[in-house]
Enzyme design. Structure first.
Site, mmCIF file in Angstrom:
data_model
loop_
_atom_site.group_PDB
_atom_site.id
_atom_site.type_symbol
_atom_site.label_atom_id
_atom_site.label_comp_id
_atom_site.label_asym_id
_atom_site.label_seq_id
_atom_site.Cartn_x
_atom_site.Cartn_y
_atom_site.Cartn_z
ATOM 1 N N GLU A 64 17.558 -0.827 1.950
ATOM 2 C CA GLU A 64 17.244 -2.122 1.337
ATOM 3 C C GLU A 64 17.009 -1.923 -0.152
ATOM 4 O O GLU A 64 16.195 -1.087 -0.546
ATOM 5 C CB GLU A 64 15.999 -2.705 2.016
ATOM 6 C CG GLU A 64 16.234 -3.036 3.486
ATOM 7 C CD GLU A 64 14.966 -2.990 4.331
ATOM 8 O OE1 GLU A 64 13.862 -2.971 3.776
ATOM 9 O OE2 GLU A 64 15.108 -2.960 5.575
ATOM 10 N N LEU B 177 17.866 -6.538 5.485
ATOM 11 C CA LEU B 177 16.533 -6.052 5.826
ATOM 12 C C LEU B 177 16.522 -5.751 7.325
ATOM 13 O O LEU B 177 16.450 -6.673 8.138
ATOM 14 C CB LEU B 177 15.561 -7.186 5.491
ATOM 15 C CG LEU B 177 14.176 -6.831 5.029
ATOM 16 C CD1 LEU B 177 13.568 -8.031 4.354
ATOM 17 C CD2 LEU B 177 13.318 -6.344 6.151
ATOM 18 N N HIS C 249 1.511 -0.243 3.008
ATOM 19 C CA HIS C 249 2.348 0.482 2.050
ATOM 20 C C HIS C 249 1.852 1.907 1.810
ATOM 21 O O HIS C 249 2.416 2.627 1.015
ATOM 22 C CB HIS C 249 2.384 -0.243 0.697
ATOM 23 C CG HIS C 249 3.205 -1.497 0.697
ATOM 24 N ND1 HIS C 249 2.900 -2.577 1.460
ATOM 25 C CD2 HIS C 249 4.342 -1.819 0.007
ATOM 26 C CE1 HIS C 249 3.791 -3.529 1.235
ATOM 27 N NE2 HIS C 249 4.685 -3.094 0.370
ATOM 28 N N GLU D 164 15.492 -2.340 9.562
ATOM 29 C CA GLU D 164 15.197 -0.907 9.726
ATOM 30 C C GLU D 164 15.870 -0.309 10.964
ATOM 31 O O GLU D 164 16.460 0.769 10.900
ATOM 32 C CB GLU D 164 13.685 -0.654 9.776
ATOM 33 C CG GLU D 164 12.993 -0.672 8.415
ATOM 34 C CD GLU D 164 12.743 -2.067 7.889
ATOM 35 O OE1 GLU D 164 12.896 -3.041 8.666
ATOM 36 O OE2 GLU D 164 12.389 -2.211 6.703
ATOM 37 N N PRO E 48 9.712 -0.079 13.125
ATOM 38 C CA PRO E 48 10.777 -0.686 13.955
ATOM 39 C C PRO E 48 11.901 0.300 14.276
ATOM 40 O O PRO E 48 12.579 0.153 15.286
ATOM 41 C CB PRO E 48 11.315 -1.826 13.080
ATOM 42 C CG PRO E 48 10.255 -2.101 12.092
ATOM 43 C CD PRO E 48 9.521 -0.807 11.877
ATOM 44 N N PHE F 160 6.950 0.892 6.871
ATOM 45 C CA PHE F 160 7.953 -0.045 7.396
ATOM 46 C C PHE F 160 8.924 0.648 8.350
ATOM 47 O O PHE F 160 9.921 0.074 8.763
ATOM 48 C CB PHE F 160 8.750 -0.697 6.262
ATOM 49 C CG PHE F 160 7.923 -1.454 5.270
ATOM 50 C CD1 PHE F 160 6.668 -1.933 5.617
ATOM 51 C CD2 PHE F 160 8.389 -1.702 3.985
ATOM 52 C CE1 PHE F 160 5.884 -2.631 4.703
ATOM 53 C CE2 PHE F 160 7.617 -2.405 3.069
ATOM 54 C CZ PHE F 160 6.362 -2.864 3.422
ATOM 55 N N ILE F 161 8.664 1.891 8.675
ATOM 56 C CA ILE F 161 9.625 2.654 9.470
ATOM 57 C C ILE F 161 9.469 2.381 10.969
ATOM 58 O O ILE F 161 10.370 2.663 11.751
ATOM 59 C CB ILE F 161 9.491 4.173 9.191
ATOM 60 C CG1 ILE F 161 10.830 4.889 9.468
ATOM 61 C CG2 ILE F 161 8.364 4.805 10.007
ATOM 62 C CD1 ILE F 161 10.879 6.326 8.983
ATOM 63 N N GLN G 32 11.941 1.685 2.712
ATOM 64 C CA GLN G 32 11.259 1.363 1.455
ATOM 65 C C GLN G 32 9.840 1.937 1.347
ATOM 66 O O GLN G 32 9.433 2.413 0.303
ATOM 67 C CB GLN G 32 11.243 -0.153 1.294
ATOM 68 C CG GLN G 32 11.377 -0.590 -0.117
ATOM 69 C CD GLN G 32 11.996 -1.967 -0.182
ATOM 70 O OE1 GLN G 32 11.464 -2.921 0.369
ATOM 71 N NE2 GLN G 32 13.122 -2.081 -0.842
ATOM 72 N N PHE G 33 9.109 1.867 2.441
ATOM 73 C CA PHE G 33 7.789 2.504 2.524
ATOM 74 C C PHE G 33 7.668 3.050 3.936
ATOM 75 O O PHE G 33 8.177 2.429 4.872
ATOM 76 C CB PHE G 33 6.658 1.489 2.299
ATOM 77 C CG PHE G 33 6.519 1.064 0.864
ATOM 78 C CD1 PHE G 33 5.671 1.744 -0.006
ATOM 79 C CD2 PHE G 33 7.225 -0.018 0.378
ATOM 80 C CE1 PHE G 33 5.547 1.351 -1.332
ATOM 81 C CE2 PHE G 33 7.109 -0.421 -0.952
ATOM 82 C CZ PHE G 33 6.266 0.264 -1.802
#
Lengths: 340, 324
Positions: free
Chosen positions: B29, B58, B129, B60, B89, B86-87, B82-83
Site C-alpha cells: 500500500e 488496501l 502503530h 493485507e 489479517p 496491520f499485519i 505499512q505497520f
C-alpha cells in the site's frame, strides 16, 4: 426433464465428437470409481478421512480438460477429478488422504499447487501466480477451484478484487455444491446468485449448470482462453450438489433431507452423459464394462503401489523447513536420530 | 559512500537488488507514487516501472497471499506492510502458507519472499502503530525473522533477505529510521543468523535488537563510569538465532540481561534465558534478567514512555544481576 433423459438443446451444443465425449465419460467414470474405492478403503481402515466428490464429476472433468499443461491450477480439497486429469499419480491421492506427506508432492512437469485445507486461502495464491505470469509476459492462465463456502471468506474477496483491479489471467471456478458441511448456500450469502458477486469486482460472472460437462467445459475453456489473451479474469459459478457427506467423518443425514438428495440423484452428471451417449448410439454395455474395468485396474494398481510403498524416513521432517536447515534444526535432527 | 539513515539504507538495498535481479518486485500500500509512508520505496517506481513497483489496494491478506503465488511462480516479491500492527489479517497467509509451502511440498515449491514492516514504539504514532510482535513470528516454523539496528546492517541484511530462498519477515525499527546516520561500508552482505558484538566487555552481557540496541548501548555507557564493562550483543536475526554468540559471551561474563520492548510475557527474552540455562548454566553467576515491556497493550503516545524500556531500567537490572 428432457435434459435428464439425455435430450440436449442442440442450439447450445458444440460439435463434440464421439472421441471427445467418450473422454469426458471415461474421465468422469474414473473419478467416480476412485471416489468409491477411497470410501471403501476408509471404511476398512486402509485410508484416513476422505472428502468425496460424488456428484461433482462434470465440473471437475469439464474444467480439468479445458486446462492446458502450461496453465496453473490451485485446488481446494474436493477436487480429485481435476487432479487425476492433470496427471497427479493416483497413489499420491491415496498417500495424501492417508496422512502421508508424499501425497503433497506435485510432479515437476505439472504446474499445480497441492490441496489447500483452509477454506479459500488458496484464492490469493492463484491470483499471485496469474500476476507473476502477467509480469513475466507468459501466455498462460490460472484456474482456481473452490466451493460455495469459500465465497464467504475474506481471501475470496481480496483475491477477486486484486484480479479485477490488475486484470489478471485467472479463472475463479466456484463449485456451488449447496452445502458447506452443514450450512446451506442460503446461509453463506443473501445474494441471489454467487455469480453476481463478480459484478462488484469488475469482471464477468456466469452461472452454469455444473452437472453438464459440455457446458462446464466450454465455459471454462472460453474463460481460460480469454485470460491467456490478456482479457482478464472471469468468475464461474457452477451449480451442482455434493451427493455424499462432507467427509467420511460427517453424517449429512443430520442436516439435510433424503428427498433433496434423491432429487439431485436424478441429475447425476454421469447418468446424464450416459443417456446422451445412448441417444447418440455411442454407448454399449460392453463399452461401459470395459471403461469400468480399465478404471478398476488403474485404481487397484495405485492401491498396491500406495500400500506397498516403504514408509517415509521420519528424519525428513527436518529437511524441508528451509532450503538449508538452520542450526537448531540440525541439532534437533541429530537428537531425533539418536533416540531412534 | 555517503552517510545514510536506516530508511535510506533500506531504499538503497531495494534499488540495488531490483537492479541486479529482474525478478524482484516491490508491492504494498502506497509504495509506488508516494514512495511509502516512511519513504522507504521512494524513487523505485520511477526507476523500475509499474510492473515491478506495485501500488496495491488496501488488502493485507490479498497482498501477502498473492505474494505466495507470485513467489511460487518464480518472482521474488518484497511486500511492505505499512505497520507491523496491520499485519494481523495476513497472519493466516504467513503461517499457513508462506511459512510451510516448502515443507508441505517437500521443496517442490518454495516461497522466496520478504515481508517488510516498520515496528516498535517511540514514534508517537496512533494506536496499533507501535506493535512489537516479533515473538509471534519467531514461534512459527518456516519463517526467518530479521531486525537490523544500524543503517549498514539494514542494507546488508535486507539484501541477504531478498536473496534468501525462504520467506523472511524483515522488521524495521521505526524509532531509529532517521535517528542514526552512518557511512555505508562495502558491498558485503551480512548472512542471516549471525549476531554482532556491538560493544565488548567482560562483566555482563546485554542482548538486544532493533531500537533497543541503542538503549542498551546507553545503559552500557552509563555503567562504564562505575567501572562495569558490559558486552552488548545485537542479535540482528531473531530466527535463526545465533545462540553460539550468546553462549560464548555468557561463558565469558557469567551474567546476562535481555532487553526487548515487546511484552515480557512469552517474549523472546524467555526463550533466550532458557537457551542460556540449557547451555551455560554452570557458567552463570546470577539468574538471567529480562528488561521488557509490560504485559499490556502498547499505550498511546502520551503514555508509551512509561512502557518502553529505558537506560535507567537496564542499569537497574545490571546492578541487580551483578549484586546477586
Amino acid at each position: 426433464m428432457a435434459v435428464l433423459e439425455g435430450e440436449a438443446d442442440h442450439s447450445l451444443l458444440s460439435d463434440f465428437d464421439e472421441k471427445e465425449v467418450k473422454r469426458f465419460y471415461e474421465s468422469m467414470e474414473l473419478a467416480r470409481s476412485f471416489d468409491e474405492k477411497a470410501l471403501h478403503l476408509q471404511r476398512q481402515g486402509r485410508l484416513g478421512t476422505y472428502a468425496s466428490i460424488r456428484g461433482q464429476e462434470a465440473i471437475q472433468v469439464g474444467a480439468g480438460l479445458a486446462l492446458q499443461p502450461s496453465d496453473w491450477w490451485f485446488p481446494a480439497f474436493r477436487d480429485i477429478g481435476i487432479s487425476i486429469i492433470r496427471g497427479l499419480p493416483l497413489k499420491n491421492l491415496f498417500f495424501y488422504w492417508s496422512g502421508d506427506e508424499r501425497g503433497n508432492v506435485i510432479p515437476p512437469n505439472q504446474n499445480d499447487f497441492p490441496i489447500a485445507i483452509p477454506v479459500g486461502t488458496h484464492i490469493p495464491h492463484a491470483v499471485g501466480a496469474a500476476w507473476g505470469a502477467k509480469i513475466k509476459g507468459d501466455p498462460i492462465a490460472v484456474l482456481v477451484t473452490f466451493g460455495d463456502g469459500a465465497t464467504s471468506k475474506g481471501d475470496f474477496h481480496e483475491g477477486m478484487n486484486l484480479a479485477g483491479v490488475f486484470s489478471l489471467p485467472v479463472v475463479f471456478l466456484c463449485q456451488n455444491n449447496q452445502w458447506a458441511i452443514s450450512v446451506p448456500r442460503s446461509r453463506q450469502t443473501a445474494s441471489q446468485t454467487l455469480a453476481q458477486k463478480a459484478i462488484a469486482y469488475g469482471m464477468t460472472g456466469v452461472q452454469i449448470d455444473g452437472n453438464d460437462v459440455f457446458g462446464v467445459h466450454q465455459t471454462t475453456k472460453a474463460a481460460l482462453e480469454k485470460a491467456r489473451k490478456g482479457g482478464g479474469p472471469t468468475f464461474i459459478e457452477a451449480v451442482t450438489y455434493r451427493m455424499g457427506d462432507h467427509t467420511t467423518a460427517d453424517d449429512a443425514s443430520r442436516y439435510r433431507s433424503s428427498e433433496e438428495v434423491k432429487e439431485w440423484e436424478k441429475k447425476d452428471p454421469i447418468l446424464r452423459l450416459k443417456q446422451y451417449m445412448k441417444n447418440k448410439n455411442w454407448w454399449t454395455q460392453s463399452y461401459e464394462d470395459q471403461v469400468n474395468q480399465n478404471s478398476q485396474n488403474r485404481i487397484l494398481e495405485a492401491v498396491k503401489e500406495y500400500e506397498e510403498s516403504p514408509p517415509v524416513d521420519p528424519g525428513e521432517i527436518f529437511d524441508y523447513v528451509f532450503e538449508k536447515p538452520t542450526p537448531d534444526l540440525v541439532e534437533q535432527k541429530k537428537i531425533f536420530r539418536k533416540k531412534k | 559512500m555517503e552517510k545514510l539513515t536506516l530508511v535510506q539504507a533500506i531504499n538503497l538495498a531495494l534499488k540495488e537488488e531490483m537492479a541486479s535481479n529482474p525478478n524482484v518486485v516491490v508491492m504494498g500500500e502506497d509504495v509506488g507514487k508516494d514512495g511509502g509512508v516512511f519513504r522507504a520505496t521512494v524513487g523505485l517506481l520511477e526507476a523500475f516501472g509499474e510492473k515491478r513497483v506495485i501500488d496495491t489496494p488496501l488488502s493485507e491478506t490479498g497482498i501477502v497471499g498473492a505474494a505466495v503465488g507470485m513467489a511460487a511462480y518464480g518472482l521474488i516479491p518484497v511486500v511492505e506492510i505499512q505497520f507491523l500492527g496491520f499485519i494481523y489479517p495476513a497472519m493466516e497467509q504467513i503461517i499457513s502458507h508462506a511459512a510451510r509451502l516448502r515443507t508441505r511440498t517437500k521443496s517442490r515449491y518454495h516461497c522466496p519472499m520478504v515481508i517488510r514492516a516498520p515496528y516498535g514504539g517511540g514514534i508517537h504514532a496512533p494506536e496499533h502503530h507501535s506493535e512489537s510482535s516479533e515473538a509471534l513470528f519467531f514461534h512459527v516454523p518456516g519463517i526467518k525473522v530479521v531486525v537490523p539496528s544500524t543503517p549498514s546492517d539494514a542494507r546488508a541484511l535486507l539484501k541477504s533477505a531478498i536473496r534468501d530462498p525462504d520467506p523472511v519477515l524483515f522488521l524495521e525499527p521505526a524509532r531509529i529510521y532517521r535517528s542514526i546516520k552512518e557511512e555505508i561500508k562495502g558491498d558485503g552482505l551480512v548472512p542471516l543468523g549471525e549476531a554482532r558484538t556491538a560493544k565488548t566487555g567482560k562483566d555482563i552481557t546485554l542482548i538486544a535488537w532493533g531500537a533497543m540496541l541503542q538503549v542498551a548501548l546507553k545503559a552500557a555507557e552509563a555503567v562504564q563510569k562505575e567501572g562495569i564493562e558490559a558486552e552488548v550483543i545485537d542479535l540482528r536475526t531473531l530466527y535463526p538465532m545465533d545462540t553460539d554468540k550468546i553462549i560464548e559471551s555468557i561463558k565469558k561474563t557469567g551474567r546476562g540481561v535481555i532487553v526487548h520492548e515487546a511484552p515480557l510475557k512469552g517474549g523472546l527474552g524467555g526463550e533466550i534465558a532458557a537457551v542460556i540455562q540449557e547451555k551455560a548454566l554452570l557458567y552463570l553467576e546470577a539468574p538471567v534478567s529480562r528488561v521488557a515491556g509490560f504485559n499490556t497493550a502498547i499505550p498511546l503516545p502520551k503514555m508509551e514512555q512509561f512502557y518502553l524500556p529505558n537506560p535507567e531500567g537496564i542499569v537497574e537490572a545490571i546492578h541487580r544481576t551483578l549484586c546477586f
